[in-house]
Design an enzyme around this catalytic site. Structure first.
Site, PDB file in Angstrom:
ATOM      1  N   ALA A   1      43.306  48.529  36.727  1.00  0.00           N
ATOM      2  CA  ALA A   1      43.444  49.462  37.854  1.00  0.00           C
ATOM      3  C   ALA A   1      42.623  50.738  37.735  1.00  0.00           C
ATOM      4  O   ALA A   1      42.752  51.614  38.574  1.00  0.00           O
ATOM      5  CB  ALA A   1      44.926  49.850  37.986  1.00  0.00           C
TER       6      ALA A   1
ATOM      7  N   TYR B   1      24.601  33.479  38.007  1.00  0.00           N
ATOM      8  CA  TYR B   1      25.996  33.804  38.296  1.00  0.00           C
ATOM      9  C   TYR B   1      26.800  32.570  38.700  1.00  0.00           C
ATOM     10  O   TYR B   1      27.569  32.036  37.905  1.00  0.00           O
ATOM     11  CB  TYR B   1      26.083  34.904  39.387  1.00  0.00           C
TER      12      TYR B   1
HETATM   13  P1  NAD Z   1      35.044  47.254  36.438  1.00  0.00           P
HETATM   14  O1  NAD Z   1      34.389  47.175  35.113  1.00  0.00           O
HETATM   15  O2  NAD Z   1      34.669  48.371  37.342  1.00  0.00           O
HETATM   16  O3  NAD Z   1      36.632  47.280  36.293  1.00  0.00           O
HETATM   17  C1  NAD Z   1      37.305  46.417  35.422  1.00  0.00           C
HETATM   18  C2  NAD Z   1      38.679  46.983  35.125  1.00  0.00           C
HETATM   19  O4  NAD Z   1      39.342  46.142  34.159  1.00  0.00           O
HETATM   20  C3  NAD Z   1      38.640  48.383  34.504  1.00  0.00           C
HETATM   21  O5  NAD Z   1      39.694  49.156  35.050  1.00  0.00           O
HETATM   22  C4  NAD Z   1      38.891  48.096  33.020  1.00  0.00           C
HETATM   23  O6  NAD Z   1      39.477  49.196  32.332  1.00  0.00           O
HETATM   24  C5  NAD Z   1      39.900  46.959  33.130  1.00  0.00           C
HETATM   25  N1  NAD Z   1      40.037  46.174  31.909  1.00  0.00           N
HETATM   26  C6  NAD Z   1      39.069  45.534  31.206  1.00  0.00           C
HETATM   27  N2  NAD Z   1      39.610  44.909  30.139  1.00  0.00           N
HETATM   28  C7  NAD Z   1      40.947  45.162  30.173  1.00  0.00           C
HETATM   29  C8  NAD Z   1      42.044  44.796  29.353  1.00  0.00           C
HETATM   30  N3  NAD Z   1      41.884  44.011  28.292  1.00  0.00           N
HETATM   31  N4  NAD Z   1      43.270  45.261  29.688  1.00  0.00           N
HETATM   32  C9  NAD Z   1      43.468  46.048  30.774  1.00  0.00           C
HETATM   33  N5  NAD Z   1      42.468  46.424  31.603  1.00  0.00           N
HETATM   34  C10 NAD Z   1      41.226  45.990  31.293  1.00  0.00           C
HETATM   35  O7  NAD Z   1      34.773  45.837  37.123  1.00  0.00           O
HETATM   36  P2  NAD Z   1      34.688  45.341  38.625  1.00  0.00           P
HETATM   37  O8  NAD Z   1      33.267  45.121  38.937  1.00  0.00           O
HETATM   38  O9  NAD Z   1      35.530  46.150  39.531  1.00  0.00           O
HETATM   39  O10 NAD Z   1      35.321  43.883  38.454  1.00  0.00           O
HETATM   40  C11 NAD Z   1      36.650  43.550  38.814  1.00  0.00           C
HETATM   41  C12 NAD Z   1      36.657  42.131  39.346  1.00  0.00           C
HETATM   42  O11 NAD Z   1      35.851  42.083  40.524  1.00  0.00           O
HETATM   43  C13 NAD Z   1      36.089  41.096  38.378  1.00  0.00           C
HETATM   44  O12 NAD Z   1      36.820  39.905  38.500  1.00  0.00           O
HETATM   45  C14 NAD Z   1      34.679  40.887  38.915  1.00  0.00           C
HETATM   46  O13 NAD Z   1      34.149  39.634  38.577  1.00  0.00           O
HETATM   47  C15 NAD Z   1      34.943  41.017  40.399  1.00  0.00           C
HETATM   48  N6  NAD Z   1      33.752  41.276  41.239  1.00  0.00           N
HETATM   49  C16 NAD Z   1      32.851  42.259  40.934  1.00  0.00           C
HETATM   50  C17 NAD Z   1      31.736  42.427  41.743  1.00  0.00           C
HETATM   51  C18 NAD Z   1      30.691  43.478  41.456  1.00  0.00           C
HETATM   52  O14 NAD Z   1      29.596  43.387  41.968  1.00  0.00           O
HETATM   53  N7  NAD Z   1      30.992  44.491  40.680  1.00  0.00           N
HETATM   54  C19 NAD Z   1      31.550  41.625  42.879  1.00  0.00           C
HETATM   55  C20 NAD Z   1      32.499  40.680  43.193  1.00  0.00           C
HETATM   56  C21 NAD Z   1      33.597  40.503  42.360  1.00  0.00           C
END
Ligand code: NAD
Length: 395
Positions: free
Chosen positions: A48, A233
């Protein structure tokens, strides 16, 4: 202390508490401007503190008026070391929630662990009784199992090596990069980390503890993207993990757990996680330019606000495609957008990079993740780096 960004590879090792707070406040202001969504009322967000998870929490709280529990894995400041951006974002989120009388508590620890699951269940039981929505938004490089085994994820192709263009964002130069194929073991490990197994563990644990409302919604995030990123990807090791996530959603919904599990396919955006994927940053910087010109560019908060208001909790209920996926990449994948992306992809080189790519926009987003380059913040001012997350310091 005066804090400056210190970039090492794909991350910034410092973050700015005032900038992070301002980021959170701007996201909240955006959500409030869009008006209320008749959505969930008690929400657990796993992952979060940043990116899509943080924006989901903001939309749940300030768009739907929900009480939220966030699970994060972040560090407070220590000595002269700043806290992580996720720590400061969460501190700001709780502060803003309190200002509006919204319940918000946070558990800081490894979401993969049994201990954090148990702690979360105890908190839900004590304070909320049950949750009616669970957002699973982890993006993690590794997963430690209870027996000490550690699985690491890789960002590689499957099958054959793949060569394509990539950008060095610092020097703004284009070169070729070859991504080697993952071994069977690496693919298996990536699925362990980024597939649906831990999501399912969470849902089963919440259900058997009686803290999940009947018919609760649960949501995880994925990415599909255009053909040119597929070897890296969609057809790569991370894509194998995402396939597992889709299967998990179908299995959860069909099970006797009484949940509706969805995967939302989101837009490609600059986050701590996406910055590490080869080829993708060049695609993103071309995409940003084209979508900004078309007036359809969105950031995490615009995506999550539209997801909740239109695609999940709109009048016709969840809107899914033929594969049961929620498509928040609908604007990114529009034919006219993707046609322009592939034309620009063909012609981009070091000489044309400045005109075809929104590198400034990429950098702006990157710095803002860590609370830098946020308009209105005085970066010459002395700031206190020790910032409490109210619900954690109250323990
Ligand atoms: P991000 O790195 O911004 O956020 C990830 C979050 O997970 C952070 O809050 C981090 O602290 C938390 N986290 C990581 N390991 C953890 C653990 N062991 N315990 C608790 N919290 C933990 O990443 P994001 O880009 O927002 O990705 C989130 C999801 O969205 C992923 O599934 C990603 O594949 C997906 N996504 C991302 C994109 C993109 O372009 N960034 C696009 C589509 C989907």
């Amino acid at each position: 202390m005066i804090i400056e960004p210190k970039i090492r590879g794909f991350i910034c090792t410092t973050s700015h508490p005032v900038g992070c707070e301002e980021n959170v406040r701007r996201q909240i202001a955006y959500v409030k401007k869009q008006g209320k969504t008749n959505g969930p009322k008690k929400v657990l967000v796993i992952g979060a503190s940043a990116g899509y998870g943080l924006s989901s929490r903001i939309e749940a709280a300030f768009g739907c008026g929900a009480a939220t529990i966030g699970v994060i894995f972040d560090k407070p400041a220590s000595g002269k070391r700043t806290g992580t951006a996720g720590w400061y974002n969460t501190a700001a989120f709780e502060k803003c929630a309190a200002e509006e009388g919204l319940y918000a508590k946070t558990i800081n620890g490894d979401a993969f662990s049994k201990a954090v699951k148990e702690e979360t269940i105890a908190l839900i039981r004590k304070d909320l009784g049950q949750v009616d929505m669970v957002v699973y938004s982890l993006a993690a490089p590794r997963r430690a199992m209870e027996d000490g085994t550690v699985y690491s994820s890789v960002l590689k192709t499957t099958g054959e090596a793949y060569t394509n263009k990539t950008i060095d964002l610092k020097t703004r130069t284009i070169s070729d990069v070859t991504i080697e194929p993952a071994t069977e073991e690496e693919i298996h490990n990536t699925v362990k980390v980024m597939g649906g197994e831990d999501w399912e563990d969470w849902i089963r644990a919440l259900r058997s503890a009686g803290v999940l409302a009947q018919g609760a919604i649960t949501l995880a995030y994925s990415y599909i993207g255009p053909q040119l990123t597929h070897p890296m990807y969609y057809d790569g090791s991370i894509g194998a993990a995402k396939q597992h996530l889709y299967e998990t959603a179908r299995r959860l919904t069909a099970s006797d757990l009484d949940v509706q599990a969805y995967v939302s396919v989101n837009k490609a955006l600059v986050t701590q996680s996406s910055a590490a994927i080869p080829i993708v940053p060049l695609y993103i910087s071309i995409l940003y330019k084209i979508m900004k010109k078309a007036g359809t560019h969105e950031g995490c908060i615009q995506q999550m606000e539209r997801l909740f208001r239109e695609k999940l909790f709109g009048s016709q209920g969840p809107v899914v495609d033929e594969n049961q996926l929620v498509r928040m990449d609908d604007w990114e994948m529009r034919e006219e957008i993707q046609q322009e992306v592939s034309q620009d992809w063909e012609s981009v080189d070091t000489a044309t990079v400045q005109s075809l790519c929104d590198i400034d926009g990429y950098w702006e987003d990157f710095y803002q993740i860590f609370g830098f380059a946020v308009p209105g913040v005085d970066y010459d001012a002395d700031v206190e780096i020790q910032v409490d997350i109210p619900s954690i310091s109250a323990q």
